[in-house]
Design a protein around this motif. Structure first.
Motif, PDB file in Angstrom:
ATOM      1  N   VAL A  18       0.852  -1.184   0.000  1.00 20.76           N
ATOM      2  CA  VAL A  18       0.000   0.000   0.000  1.00 20.76           C
ATOM      3  C   VAL A  18       0.891   1.238   0.000  1.00 20.76           C
ATOM      4  O   VAL A  18       1.996   1.222   0.553  1.00 20.76           O
ATOM      5  N   PRO A  19       0.421   2.332  -0.586  1.00 16.32           N
ATOM      6  CA  PRO A  19       1.217   3.558  -0.643  1.00 16.32           C
ATOM      7  C   PRO A  19       1.131   4.356   0.650  1.00 16.32           C
ATOM      8  O   PRO A  19       0.362   4.029   1.561  1.00 16.32           O
ATOM      9  N   LEU A  20       1.881   5.443   0.701  1.00 18.30           N
ATOM     10  CA  LEU A  20       1.949   6.294   1.882  1.00 18.30           C
ATOM     11  C   LEU A  20       0.594   6.850   2.319  1.00 18.30           C
ATOM     12  O   LEU A  20       0.330   6.920   3.528  1.00 18.30           O
ATOM     13  N   PRO A  21      -0.290   7.288   1.406  1.00 15.93           N
ATOM     14  CA  PRO A  21      -1.580   7.846   1.859  1.00 15.93           C
ATOM     15  C   PRO A  21      -2.371   6.914   2.765  1.00 15.93           C
ATOM     16  O   PRO A  21      -3.050   7.379   3.694  1.00 15.93           O
ATOM     17  N   VAL A  22      -2.307   5.620   2.530  1.00 14.05           N
ATOM     18  CA  VAL A  22      -3.043   4.662   3.362  1.00 14.05           C
ATOM     19  C   VAL A  22      -2.453   4.633   4.766  1.00 14.05           C
ATOM     20  O   VAL A  22      -3.183   4.691   5.774  1.00 14.05           O
ATOM     21  N   LEU A  23      -1.140   4.531   4.865  1.00 10.01           N
ATOM     22  CA  LEU A  23      -0.489   4.521   6.180  1.00 10.01           C
ATOM     23  C   LEU A  23      -0.728   5.835   6.905  1.00 10.01           C
ATOM     24  O   LEU A  23      -0.986   5.846   8.111  1.00 10.01           O
ATOM     25  N   LEU A  24      -0.666   6.943   6.181  1.00 13.87           N
ATOM     26  CA  LEU A  24      -0.866   8.257   6.780  1.00 13.87           C
ATOM     27  C   LEU A  24      -2.268   8.381   7.369  1.00 13.87           C
ATOM     28  O   LEU A  24      -2.443   8.856   8.502  1.00 13.87           O
ATOM     29  N   ALA A  25      -3.276   7.949   6.606  1.00  8.62           N
ATOM     30  CA  ALA A  25      -4.650   8.001   7.102  1.00  8.62           C
ATOM     31  C   ALA A  25      -4.815   7.137   8.344  1.00  8.62           C
ATOM     32  O   ALA A  25      -5.504   7.520   9.302  1.00  8.62           O
ATOM     33  N   SER A  26      -4.178   5.973   8.346  1.00 11.42           N
ATOM     34  CA  SER A  26      -4.272   5.072   9.490  1.00 11.42           C
ATOM     35  C   SER A  26      -3.602   5.681  10.721  1.00 11.42           C
ATOM     36  O   SER A  26      -4.143   5.604  11.832  1.00 11.42           O
ATOM     37  N   CYS A  27      -2.431   6.289  10.540  1.00 11.52           N
ATOM     38  CA  CYS A  27      -1.710   6.893  11.660  1.00 11.52           C
ATOM     39  C   CYS A  27      -2.519   8.016  12.304  1.00 11.52           C
ATOM     40  O   CYS A  27      -2.549   8.155  13.531  1.00 11.52           O
ATOM     41  N   ILE A  28      -3.179   8.824  11.487  1.00  9.68           N
ATOM     42  CA  ILE A  28      -3.940   9.963  12.000  1.00  9.68           C
ATOM     43  C   ILE A  28      -5.219   9.502  12.694  1.00  9.68           C
ATOM     44  O   ILE A  28      -5.586  10.019  13.759  1.00  9.68           O
ATOM     45  N   ALA A  29      -5.898   8.518  12.123  1.00 11.15           N
ATOM     46  CA  ALA A  29      -7.194   8.088  12.656  1.00 11.15           C
ATOM     47  C   ALA A  29      -7.068   7.297  13.943  1.00 11.15           C
ATOM     48  O   ALA A  29      -7.937   7.389  14.824  1.00 11.15           O
ATOM     49  N   GLN A  30      -6.025   6.515  14.085  1.00  9.04           N
ATOM     50  CA  GLN A  30      -5.941   5.638  15.246  1.00  9.04           C
ATOM     51  C   GLN A  30      -4.975   6.204  16.289  1.00  9.04           C
ATOM     52  O   GLN A  30      -4.089   6.979  15.976  1.00  9.04           O
ATOM     53  N   ASP A  31      -5.177   5.820  17.524  1.00  8.36           N
ATOM     54  CA  ASP A  31      -4.303   6.266  18.616  1.00  8.36           C
ATOM     55  C   ASP A  31      -4.078   5.141  19.623  1.00  8.36           C
ATOM     56  O   ASP A  31      -3.936   5.380  20.812  1.00  8.36           O
ATOM     57  N   GLY A  32      -4.076   3.892  19.121  1.00  6.63           N
ATOM     58  CA  GLY A  32      -3.876   2.768  20.027  1.00  6.63           C
ATOM     59  C   GLY A  32      -5.017   2.662  21.020  1.00  6.63           C
ATOM     60  O   GLY A  32      -6.160   2.978  20.705  1.00  6.63           O
ATOM     61  N   HIS A  33      -4.697   2.232  22.232  1.00  4.64           N
ATOM     62  CA  HIS A  33      -5.746   2.130  23.245  1.00  4.64           C
ATOM     63  C   HIS A  33      -5.640   3.245  24.278  1.00  4.64           C
ATOM     64  O   HIS A  33      -6.187   3.152  25.370  1.00  4.64           O
ATOM     65  N   SER A  34      -4.915   4.325  23.931  1.00  5.18           N
ATOM     66  CA  SER A  34      -4.774   5.436  24.875  1.00  5.18           C
ATOM     67  C   SER A  34      -6.084   6.190  25.081  1.00  5.18           C
ATOM     68  O   SER A  34      -6.240   6.900  26.080  1.00  5.18           O
ATOM     69  N   SER A  35      -7.020   6.064  24.133  1.00 10.80           N
ATOM     70  CA  SER A  35      -8.296   6.770  24.274  1.00 10.80           C
ATOM     71  C   SER A  35      -9.342   5.956  25.025  1.00 10.80           C
ATOM     72  O   SER A  35     -10.468   6.434  25.225  1.00 10.80           O
ATOM     73  N   LEU A  36      -9.012   4.749  25.439  1.00 13.68           N
ATOM     74  CA  LEU A  36      -9.971   3.955  26.208  1.00 13.68           C
ATOM     75  C   LEU A  36     -10.381   4.630  27.516  1.00 13.68           C
ATOM     76  O   LEU A  36     -11.571   4.646  27.867  1.00 13.68           O
ATOM     77  N   PRO A  37      -9.429   5.211  28.287  1.00 12.85           N
ATOM     78  CA  PRO A  37      -9.850   5.930  29.501  1.00 12.85           C
ATOM     79  C   PRO A  37     -10.754   7.111  29.181  1.00 12.85           C
ATOM     80  O   PRO A  37     -11.644   7.442  29.974  1.00 12.85           O
TER      81      PRO A  37
END
Length: 363
Positions: free
Chosen positions: A312-331
């Motif tokens: 996959v190209p960079l735009p896919v990884l970039l979108a994924s990096c911005i949208a997700q934040d691991g499980h730090s937002s669970l609290p």
């Protein structure tokens, strides 16, 4: 191929765990001093939250969420953290393509800063017109006291909060594991197989660490971890290193890594998965953002691995990096569901804009 997948999985997991142990040690040893100079200006709050988001793993994100729920940083700062954070997958990015990962992190920093400040400006303007307190609107908890870890969480004895240290089986297992990992790095047992003249379809070969200096760096970090294991208190070794990292994160990281590598290996051997995915960049961006809504580490590893494989190209990884934040937002989800969904809406919107923008620019 199975042997190569196992070696790659062990190498990636080892590198990630070593970095996680270092981050955990630095966080505990700082005794929360990173927050002592927090400025009360909105720009300062956004800057601190963005830097916390860039810290690999969940520690920085957890700290930012705690600061937000205790009314120390703004909603814009919270959004900035979520945009900048890649969760535990940041460790994998540093292990698999360190130079490109650093460039991505710099971009995420600039984007998170701009978005965080903009969100705060728009919210302040909107709430001032309606005479509404932003904290009340976000449904934050009533108490606003931010408590840092006390002395029992300190990793190493410092003469004032000295704790018991004994050679328990957990400490011994981790020490032996790190020692074996160092030996494997030095002897090249975890070196990667690169088939000459063979196409990616016939063999899964990820060029995870092309820079020799990375082996030296992680070897040094591993030696430092050995020192931490020798000097750390029983509480730090058992609760922070063993229970938090080894028991909770290590199996998940290895399982996802092995599963994704095995799936890609089988898919590229029997199916034309590479051409299908690479020819559907727009669909992959949408999928990456949808997966990013999940407040959990693991699913994002798929896109990291696909990018490292050149599928996959960079735009896919970039979108994924911005949208997700691991499980730090669970609290955050537990404390304020309204803030969680509002912040996710903003970060996913930014992820879509950045992903499709990068695709249109030809990246």
């Amino acid at each position: 191929m199975i042997a190569d997948i196992i070696r790659n999985s062990i190498l990636i997991t080892g590198l990630v765990v070593i970095m996680m142990m270092m981050i955990e040690s630095l966080n505990i040893e700082s005794r929360g001093m990173i927050f002592s100079g927090l400025k009360r200006t909105r720009a300062g709050q956004v800057t601190v939250a963005t830097l916390l988001g860039l810290v690999p793993g969940c520690i920085g994100g957890f700290a930012a969420v705690s600061l937000y729920t205790h009314r120390i940083i703004s909603f814009g700062a919270l959004v900035a953290m979520m945009i900048a954070s890649c969760g535990d997958e940041a460790f994998m990015m540093l292990a698999m393509f360190p130079q490109k990962a650093m460039v991505i992190f710099v971009f995420l920093f600039a984007l998170a800063m701009a978005c965080g400040i903009t969100v705060d400006m728009l919210r302040d303007k909107a709430f001032s017109r309606r005479h509404i307190d932003p904290e009340t609107a976000d449904g934050l908890p009533e108490d606003d006291i931010f408590e840092l870890h006390e002395g029992h969480d300190h990793g190493t004895a410092d003469g004032q909060t000295r704790e018991r240290r004994h050679l328990g089986w957990r400490r011994a297992v981790m020490f032996l594991g790190v020692l074996l990992f160092i030996a494997a790095l030095v002897t090249g047992k975890l070196g990667h197989y690169h088939p000459h003249g063979e196409h990616l379809h016939s063999e899964l070969a990820l060029n995870l660490l092309s820079e020799d200096w990375m082996y030296v760096l992680f070897g040094i970090l591993s030696i430092v971890v050995l020192g931490v294991l020798c000097l750390a208190s029983d509480h730090f070794v058992e609760e922070h290193l063993w229970n938090h990292i080894v028991r909770r994160h290590l199996p998940v990281i290895f399982g996802w890594t092995f599963g994704v590598l095995a799936l890609l290996g089988a898919g590229m051997h029997y199916l034309d998965i590479e051409s299908w995915i690479s020819g559907n960049t727009a669909l992959m961006i949408l999928l990456a953002v949808a997966v990013g809504i999940i407040p959990e580490s693991g699913p994002h590893m798929i896109f990291v691995t696909l990018y490292a494989s050149g599928i996959v190209p960079l735009p896919v990884l970039l979108a994924s990096c911005i949208a997700q934040d691991g499980h730090s937002s669970l609290p955050l989800l537990a404390e304020s569901k309204s803030s969680f969904f509002k912040a996710k809406l903003v970060s996913c919107t930014v992820a879509l804009a950045a992903g499709f923008g990068a695709m249109l620019l030809g990246y």
